[in-house]
Scaffold this motif. Structure first.
Motif, PDB file in Angstrom:
ATOM      1  N   VAL A  70      30.341 -16.504 110.729  1.00  0.00           N
ATOM      2  CA  VAL A  70      30.402 -15.471 110.320  1.00  0.00           C
ATOM      3  C   VAL A  70      32.039 -15.645 111.300  1.00  0.00           C
ATOM      4  N   TRP A  71      32.399 -15.890 112.406  1.00  0.00           N
ATOM      5  CA  TRP A  71      33.356 -15.262 113.251  1.00  0.00           C
ATOM      6  C   TRP A  71      34.402 -16.434 111.542  1.00  0.00           C
ATOM      7  N   ASN A  72      34.059 -17.523 112.011  1.00  0.00           N
ATOM      8  CA  ASN A  72      34.803 -18.533 110.815  1.00  0.00           C
ATOM      9  C   ASN A  72      35.093 -17.470 109.446  1.00  0.00           C
ATOM     10  N   LEU A  73      34.669 -16.955 108.983  1.00  0.00           N
ATOM     11  CA  LEU A  73      34.225 -16.244 107.540  1.00  0.00           C
ATOM     12  C   LEU A  73      35.282 -15.052 107.623  1.00  0.00           C
ATOM     13  N   ALA A  74      34.791 -14.091 109.435  1.00  0.00           N
ATOM     14  CA  ALA A  74      36.283 -13.621 109.069  1.00  0.00           C
ATOM     15  C   ALA A  74      37.662 -13.450 109.581  1.00  0.00           C
ATOM     16  N   GLN A  75      38.418 -14.803 109.525  1.00  0.00           N
ATOM     17  CA  GLN A  75      39.213 -15.299 109.684  1.00  0.00           C
ATOM     18  C   GLN A  75      39.093 -16.387 109.011  1.00  0.00           C
ATOM     19  N   LEU A  76      39.120 -16.583 107.727  1.00  0.00           N
ATOM     20  CA  LEU A  76      39.275 -16.211 106.255  1.00  0.00           C
ATOM     21  C   LEU A  76      39.211 -15.558 105.252  1.00  0.00           C
ATOM     22  N   ALA A  77      38.549 -14.112 105.090  1.00  0.00           N
ATOM     23  CA  ALA A  77      39.173 -13.062 105.095  1.00  0.00           C
ATOM     24  C   ALA A  77      40.399 -12.085 105.852  1.00  0.00           C
ATOM     25  N   THR A  78      40.818 -12.323 107.001  1.00  0.00           N
ATOM     26  CA  THR A  78      41.798 -11.811 107.737  1.00  0.00           C
ATOM     27  C   THR A  78      43.482 -12.899 106.775  1.00  0.00           C
ATOM     28  N   ALA A  79      43.391 -14.159 106.386  1.00  0.00           N
ATOM     29  CA  ALA A  79      43.872 -14.885 105.754  1.00  0.00           C
ATOM     30  C   ALA A  79      44.110 -14.126 104.613  1.00  0.00           C
ATOM     31  N   LEU A  80      42.978 -13.934 103.646  1.00  0.00           N
ATOM     32  CA  LEU A  80      42.959 -13.684 102.460  1.00  0.00           C
ATOM     33  C   LEU A  80      43.548 -12.224 102.411  1.00  0.00           C
ATOM     34  N   ILE A  81      43.420 -10.995 102.970  1.00  0.00           N
ATOM     35  CA  ILE A  81      43.470 -10.215 102.584  1.00  0.00           C
ATOM     36  C   ILE A  81      44.954  -9.724 102.950  1.00  0.00           C
ATOM     37  N   GLN A  82      45.910 -11.180 102.974  1.00  0.00           N
ATOM     38  CA  GLN A  82      47.567 -10.820 103.347  1.00  0.00           C
ATOM     39  C   GLN A  82      48.228 -10.457 101.719  1.00  0.00           C
ATOM     40  N   GLN A  83      47.921 -10.751 101.054  1.00  0.00           N
ATOM     41  CA  GLN A  83      47.980 -10.923  99.518  1.00  0.00           C
ATOM     42  C   GLN A  83      47.730 -10.334  99.285  1.00  0.00           C
ATOM     43  N   MET A  84      46.537  -8.861  99.460  1.00  0.00           N
ATOM     44  CA  MET A  84      46.117  -7.719  98.623  1.00  0.00           C
ATOM     45  C   MET A  84      46.991  -6.607  98.446  1.00  0.00           C
ATOM     46  N   GLU A  85      47.672  -6.580  97.696  1.00  0.00           N
ATOM     47  CA  GLU A  85      48.020  -5.212  97.865  1.00  0.00           C
ATOM     48  C   GLU A  85      47.907  -3.814  98.465  1.00  0.00           C
ATOM     49  N   ASP A  86      46.541  -3.087  98.681  1.00  0.00           N
ATOM     50  CA  ASP A  86      45.977  -1.919  98.960  1.00  0.00           C
ATOM     51  C   ASP A  86      45.445  -3.170  99.638  1.00  0.00           C
ATOM     52  N   LYS A  87      45.906  -2.419 101.032  1.00  0.00           N
ATOM     53  CA  LYS A  87      45.071  -3.555 102.167  1.00  0.00           C
ATOM     54  C   LYS A  87      44.323  -2.814 103.306  1.00  0.00           C
ATOM     55  N   GLU A  88      44.374  -1.515 103.484  1.00  0.00           N
ATOM     56  CA  GLU A  88      43.560  -0.739 103.468  1.00  0.00           C
ATOM     57  C   GLU A  88      42.113  -1.059 103.022  1.00  0.00           C
ATOM     58  N   ALA A  89      41.589  -0.857 102.624  1.00  0.00           N
ATOM     59  CA  ALA A  89      41.077  -1.073 101.268  1.00  0.00           C
ATOM     60  C   ALA A  89      39.859  -2.108 101.120  1.00  0.00           C
ATOM     61  N   ALA A  90      41.233  -3.371 101.285  1.00  0.00           N
ATOM     62  CA  ALA A  90      40.595  -4.475 100.952  1.00  0.00           C
ATOM     63  C   ALA A  90      39.775  -4.977 101.971  1.00  0.00           C
TER      64      ALA A  90
END
Length: 472
Positions: A289-309
């Motif tokens: 789960v911790w590792n998945l959270a790190q992937l989420a943190t990385a993937l979010i950086q490309q999203m325009e609406d970061k709050e929603a992401a």
């Protein structure tokens, strides 16, 4: 060159920022130890002359169509972020499309230094090469997603660690070598164009039905949740679940200080570098789960609406513990011979595991013995098992064929740590008989093989392997 591999390379067509292209470094006297004919057939590779294959899989000859490259990535190592890692002793030769129409990487591991070697020699010694070959093929036979061993080669050169050790190269096959850390490095650098290109590539290659970055996150979550439960079901401890060792394909990757439990205890740790037990057997679901959270943190950086992401990604990640638990319970139900679901099943499983931990029961042999009514022999105080038994018997009495399910859900053979160490010791002395025996027996882990019954035996006190090592 008569020996050929039908390469069809896609990663090499990504921007140069993703890797460093370079050839492997030749070795002195390559000699083929093993070649996986079954896997080769899947990859559409025909066996060539032994000497020629030894040169190719040692890195002395680059086959036509190969595009050797070292992949770039970062990663959290024991919770601490390292901003640049990468293939420090491995080169991706290229990719093939198998007879099943699936694309796979072919990688040389131990092929010499790269720009990411961090002062290392880029080599591997014989022990870790044989361990990864045996254990990864055993995992495949157990039905658990994993990288696989295509070939192992002696180099004829020493590798210097504590002292001089025989060198070797492993040829590893994977659905890909994309890791959580591959996404982390571009996100951390703010290289959003590269991050988007990587995300698109990963979706196309692994999860074509995924919709965007968060669709990818969901798909990785689902694959990893099932994988962790499968690990737990065979008593496997990865030992170094860093984000750079977490493949987004949902395959087991990087068999360093890995091990299978003998005596069951949830806090079991083998890795010599895991001094705080971060990657203990029972901690693996939380780390996933911790590792998945790190992937989420990385993937979010490309999203325009970061709050929603962030909000959506949080929901995706927070759902993972329940998914792992569901897969875990399904796995252990099957181990108990339960094909249906009842409310008391979780208590039935956890009660048995608690008794096993308290009574020093062998994990693999106890579950296998349920099918032969000899499981009580695994307990130092059989009364603990006797008290549990009536509830299980009543529960299996409501099943159609619990014994058949037990037999196909509980292996008779696993790569036990002491047998791996004995195999390595023999190979260092020039005797590969134990290596070939293990690979043969472990290819049929669910079959009773009376001629090899001693390989089911737990270690004697003087055979216990208290710690395992990365081997780098």
């Amino acid at each position: 060159m008569t020996f050929s591999i039908p390469f069809d390379n896609s990663y090499a067509r990504l921007p140069g920022a993703f890797y460093t292209a370079q050839p492997p470094k030749p070795v002195a006297a390559p000699r083929l130890i093993a070649f996986n004919d079954d896997l080769a057939k899947l990859l559409r590779i025909s066996r060539g002359e032994t000497e020629e294959m030894a040169r190719v899989f040692a890195g002395n000859a680059v086959p036509d169509g190969a595009t050797p490259l070292a992949q770039l990535y970062a990663g959290h190592q024991f919770g601490q972020y390292n901003p640049q890692l990468g293939d420090g002793r491995a080169l991706l030769l290229g990719e093939t499309i198998g007879t099943d129409e699936k694309r796979r990487d072919i990688q040389l591991k131990g092929s010499g230094p790269t720009p990411y070697s961090r002062m290392g020699d880029g080599r591997a010694w014989l022990g870790p090469v044989l361990r990864e070959y045996v254990v990864s093929e055993a995992m495949h036979a157990l039905g658990i997603p994993t990288t696989r061993g295509l070939a192992a080669v002696e180099t004829g050169e020493p590798v210097y660690r504590e002292g001089a050790l025989p060198g070797a190269v492993l040829t590893r096959v994977a659905s890909s070598h994309l890791r959580v850390g591959t996404f982390q490095i571009f996100a951390a650098r703010g290289e959003i164009t590269h991050l988007k290109a990587l995300t698109d590539y990963a979706i196309q290659r692994h999860y074509p039905d995924a919709q965007g970055p968060l669709g990818l996150l969901t798909a990785v979550r689902d694959a990893q949740a099932k994988l962790i439960a499968q690990w737990m079901g065979v008593g496997f401890i990865h030992g170094v679940m860093n984000t750079d060792n977490c493949a987004i394909s949902g395959e087991t990757i990087d068999y360093g200080p890995c091990a299978f439990m003998d005596t069951y205890h949830p806090n079991t740790v083998f890795s010599s570098i895991d001094r705080m037990g971060r990657y203990a057997y029972s901690n693996q679901p939380d780390i996933a789960v911790w590792n998945l959270a790190q992937l989420a943190t990385a993937l979010i950086q490309q999203m325009e609406d970061k709050e929603a992401a962030v909000e959506e990604a949080t929901t995706i990640v927070h759902a993972m513990p329940a998914l792992i638990q569901d897969h875990w319970l399904a796995t252990f139900r099957a181990k108990l011979g339960l094909a249906t679901e009842e409310d008391g099943d979780l208590a039935l499983v956890t009660d048995l595991l608690q008794h096993m931990a308290a009574q020093y029961a062998d994990f693999t042999n106890t579950f296998r013995a349920l099918g032969a009514d000899t499981a009580r022999d695994q307990f130092t105080d059989p009364s603990a098992y006797d008290n549990w038994l009536p509830g299980w018997q009543a529960r299996t009495g409501r099943e159609a064929d619990p014994q058949a399910l037990i037999a196909r859900s509980n292996p008779a053979f696993i790569p036990r740590n002491h047998r791996i160490e004995q195999m390595i010791e023999a190979a260092v002395g020039g005797d590969y008989t134990p290596f070939h025996r293990l690979t043969t027996v472990l290819a049929r882990p669910y079959d009773d093989q009376p001629d090899h019954a001693e390989l089911q035996r737990p270690p004697t006190p003087d055979e216990v392997v208290p710690a395992t090592f990365c081997g780098t």
